[in-house]
Design a protein around this motif. Sequence first.
Motif, PDB file in Angstrom:
ATOM      1  N   PRO A 586      38.285 -13.409  26.103  1.00  0.00           N
ATOM      2  CA  PRO A 586      37.785 -12.928  24.804  1.00  0.00           C
ATOM      3  C   PRO A 586      36.420 -13.467  24.414  1.00  0.00           C
ATOM      4  CG  PRO A 586      39.440 -14.627  24.465  1.00  0.00           C
ATOM      5  CD  PRO A 586      39.408 -14.359  25.941  1.00  0.00           C
ATOM      6  N   LEU A 587      35.930 -14.515  25.077  1.00  0.00           N
ATOM      7  CA  LEU A 587      34.646 -15.096  24.693  1.00  0.00           C
ATOM      8  C   LEU A 587      33.502 -14.289  25.300  1.00  0.00           C
ATOM      9  CD1 LEU A 587      35.396 -18.903  25.111  1.00  0.00           C
ATOM     10  CD2 LEU A 587      35.419 -17.537  23.018  1.00  0.00           C
ATOM     11  N   PRO A 588      32.601 -13.779  24.483  1.00  0.00           N
ATOM     12  CA  PRO A 588      31.491 -12.973  25.017  1.00  0.00           C
ATOM     13  C   PRO A 588      30.597 -13.764  25.969  1.00  0.00           C
ATOM     14  CG  PRO A 588      31.727 -12.634  22.650  1.00  0.00           C
ATOM     15  CD  PRO A 588      32.611 -13.786  23.006  1.00  0.00           C
ATOM     16  N   MET A 589      30.440 -15.071  25.744  1.00  0.00           N
ATOM     17  CA  MET A 589      29.594 -15.868  26.625  1.00  0.00           C
ATOM     18  C   MET A 589      30.136 -15.887  28.045  1.00  0.00           C
ATOM     19  SD  MET A 589      28.520 -19.873  26.237  1.00  0.00           S
ATOM     20  CE  MET A 589      27.857 -19.554  24.609  1.00  0.00           C
ATOM     21  N   LEU A 590      31.470 -16.050  28.185  1.00  0.00           N
ATOM     22  CA  LEU A 590      32.076 -16.062  29.515  1.00  0.00           C
ATOM     23  C   LEU A 590      32.057 -14.672  30.132  1.00  0.00           C
ATOM     24  CD1 LEU A 590      35.099 -18.468  28.958  1.00  0.00           C
ATOM     25  CD2 LEU A 590      32.878 -18.970  29.964  1.00  0.00           C
ATOM     26  N   ARG A 591      32.247 -13.656  29.333  1.00  0.00           N
ATOM     27  CA  ARG A 591      32.191 -12.294  29.870  1.00  0.00           C
ATOM     28  C   ARG A 591      30.803 -11.991  30.429  1.00  0.00           C
ATOM     29  NH1 ARG A 591      35.152 -10.501  25.112  1.00  0.00           N
ATOM     30  NH2 ARG A 591      33.216  -9.584  24.316  1.00  0.00           N
ATOM     31  N   SER A 592      29.785 -12.388  29.695  1.00  0.00           N
ATOM     32  CA  SER A 592      28.425 -12.153  30.153  1.00  0.00           C
ATOM     33  C   SER A 592      28.138 -12.915  31.445  1.00  0.00           C
ATOM     34  CB  SER A 592      27.429 -12.562  29.065  1.00  0.00           C
ATOM     35  OG  SER A 592      26.110 -12.531  29.535  1.00  0.00           O
ATOM     36  N   SER A 593      28.557 -14.171  31.504  1.00  0.00           N
ATOM     37  CA  SER A 593      28.302 -14.976  32.706  1.00  0.00           C
ATOM     38  C   SER A 593      29.063 -14.435  33.907  1.00  0.00           C
ATOM     39  CB  SER A 593      28.683 -16.431  32.441  1.00  0.00           C
ATOM     40  OG  SER A 593      27.940 -16.966  31.356  1.00  0.00           O
ATOM     41  N   GLY A 594      30.330 -14.047  33.716  1.00  0.00           N
ATOM     42  CA  GLY A 594      31.112 -13.526  34.830  1.00  0.00           C
ATOM     43  C   GLY A 594      30.557 -12.223  35.367  1.00  0.00           C
ATOM     44  N   PHE A 595      30.196 -11.315  34.487  1.00  0.00           N
ATOM     45  CA  PHE A 595      29.639 -10.041  34.931  1.00  0.00           C
ATOM     46  C   PHE A 595      28.292 -10.250  35.619  1.00  0.00           C
ATOM     47  CE2 PHE A 595      27.189  -6.159  34.297  1.00  0.00           C
ATOM     48  CZ  PHE A 595      28.068  -5.207  34.794  1.00  0.00           C
ATOM     49  N   GLY A 596      27.443 -11.114  35.066  1.00  0.00           N
ATOM     50  CA  GLY A 596      26.157 -11.372  35.701  1.00  0.00           C
ATOM     51  C   GLY A 596      26.298 -12.009  37.071  1.00  0.00           C
ATOM     52  N   ALA A 597      27.252 -12.934  37.238  1.00  0.00           N
ATOM     53  CA  ALA A 597      27.468 -13.557  38.547  1.00  0.00           C
ATOM     54  C   ALA A 597      27.925 -12.529  39.570  1.00  0.00           C
ATOM     55  CB  ALA A 597      28.494 -14.680  38.415  1.00  0.00           C
ATOM     56  N   ALA A 598      28.825 -11.629  39.168  1.00  0.00           N
ATOM     57  CA  ALA A 598      29.289 -10.593  40.095  1.00  0.00           C
ATOM     58  C   ALA A 598      28.146  -9.671  40.506  1.00  0.00           C
ATOM     59  CB  ALA A 598      30.420  -9.797  39.456  1.00  0.00           C
ATOM     60  N   VAL A 599      27.304  -9.289  39.561  1.00  0.00           N
ATOM     61  CA  VAL A 599      26.166  -8.416  39.872  1.00  0.00           C
ATOM     62  C   VAL A 599      25.189  -9.126  40.810  1.00  0.00           C
ATOM     63  CG1 VAL A 599      24.160  -7.252  38.870  1.00  0.00           C
ATOM     64  CG2 VAL A 599      26.382  -7.062  37.771  1.00  0.00           C
TER      65      VAL A 599
END
Length: 644
Positions: A586-599
């Motif tokens: 639910p934390l937007p900071m972790l969502r952003s980091s996870g998606f950016g790492a995958a990309v």
Amino acid sequence: QQQQQQQQQQQQQRSESPSLYSPLHTLIPSLAMPPTPVTPASFIMAPDDGMETPLSSDVEEELDGLGLVESLASLAPSAAAAAAASTSAAPAADVDGYENTHDCDHNIVPERERLSRSTVSLSSRWCSFTRQYRRPILVFALLLLCPVGLYHCLPSFINSADSTFDPPPGTYSGRALQLYRTAYGGIMDCNDKLDNSTLQLFDFDGHVGTSASGISQDATKQGQAASDPLNPPLIVVMDALSSAENSTDFRGKPNLIDGWSDLYHRAKDYAMGIEDYLRQQSPLGKTYPVPCQCSCSNNTDCDANNMTTRWITIQPDLIVTSYYSLVSNGFPTTLAPAAVADGKETTVVEISFSVPPGVAAMGHLKRRYVEGVMTSLEQYGDETASNGTEARGFTVSYTGLRYLQSDLTTSVQSSLHEMDLFVLPLALAVLVLVLSWTSDRAGWRSKANSNASGTFGVNLVFVVTIPILVIASSVAFWSIIMYSLSQWNVLQVSHFTPTIMMCLTLGMGLDYVMFMMSRALTEDPAKYMSQADEEREQRNTARASKARASNAAAQIIEKTIQTAGHTVLTSGVTLSVAFLGLVTLPLPMLRSSGFGAAVAILSCVIVNLTLLPALLHTEVVARRLLFPTGADCTFKHQARRHRR
């Protein structure tokens, strides 16, 4: 084993029936190959294992007794003519010296050593694709992808990072924020703003005078009021200089709130002039469409309360709160003292402003809007100190969450520059050492390099340049993706995401380059040199050398894709799926980091499987890296090896 079985069968046939025709089956494989003039000392290539087998003395005697040696010698000119015709009918050389063929499906290794038929087929097709389209791939990566991604998208992506996030929906903080915005940040009444004749009424599409039917309540609340909890104010700190405090008189020591000194009047003029200055500058000096509620003129656009939503253009709200404004508004003893420190030498000014709905709905527009206000405020401070800070009598500094976010962006840019200056050269040095050690383990390469002079520096340039191009292309690739998502407001990017993505690109990108290049550098070109190629080289050395370079390089690259490329693809997909698991949090900071790492990881995989094979397919890279002493020297060395 097959050769030994054949020899045992021959010996058994001789012992049972000493026929002169028994050893003729050993000549059949040689007749299928581009022949050389057959003599008793000729070598015959076995069909399965490729071992060179000389004719035994008893076979020579039997052939001589039958007169077959002369017969085979008479057949040699016609076979040689056919071989010469096939050589002359070879595909024309391409612009860079390669043959204009794009088939990488060679028998790289015996069938028993292949991984699987599907894997080999896929690697062959991908090798053919990278070989056929190597020039478009290189042009796209080096002339379009890198300039656009590195010089435009990457800086804009870093500047678009934001640390302000909405609380997760359904939580206590999320419900509290929703209640606050409903009570204090709801849609205004149009009648409160229409007293000015210059204001016009708009619908959602910008047409004058019509109502905005169909606009949802959530869409009209995307703006942020000046008092919104997620719209923090800017804070200006005014601190009196010690030189101004030393000019005492009979009334005492001057300070910022004494009410009589020049220091007090200059500080008051500065604080009270902030609002007028910001109203004249962009972006607070412009007008923006905002929603409001009006009484219904007909029943078609009315809600349950007989109201309809329309849009008017007004200037954003701006509230400047300071000690001097509180005193002038009648709060000299209640609220005003809270804005001054105990020593009366420091005071603060709080600047709050609203964000219009059309700006707040788009992340990049909101960031530009806030940065514009901050820039205008700093310009005002510089203009008031045009005669020097000493003449003004106090210093001005800026703080608050907005400035903290700006400092985080500057810190991210600084850390990325440090990576470019220190981490990248160190990683490249490790990569060069590993590739040098790996290639030295291949005896054929170290022996070939020992016979060459002046090639170490040239090869080192290619070994360093290729990883840099791969890393730069990977960064440019994910910069374009993340910049586009942030501009379209699809993803809210935290300040930590660019740093995490750059670290993963350097780590995984160089790791994948090491996998691919170490496999390619350790492949022995002798395995891909056939006796037919050697005969064609003797007839036309220059043309055969280019053809053999093209074919051997294609087979080496296919083997690299088949083995190391499979590892890179599996590793990249596994890590990307693991990092995408953070998107469910639910934390937007972790969502952003996870998606950016995958990309970032998927970008490294795509570039390593596309750009790197295309670079290896080029003639200059293949001759310098895949053949350590140059193609011509290597081919002559392999020809001497075949003769021995």
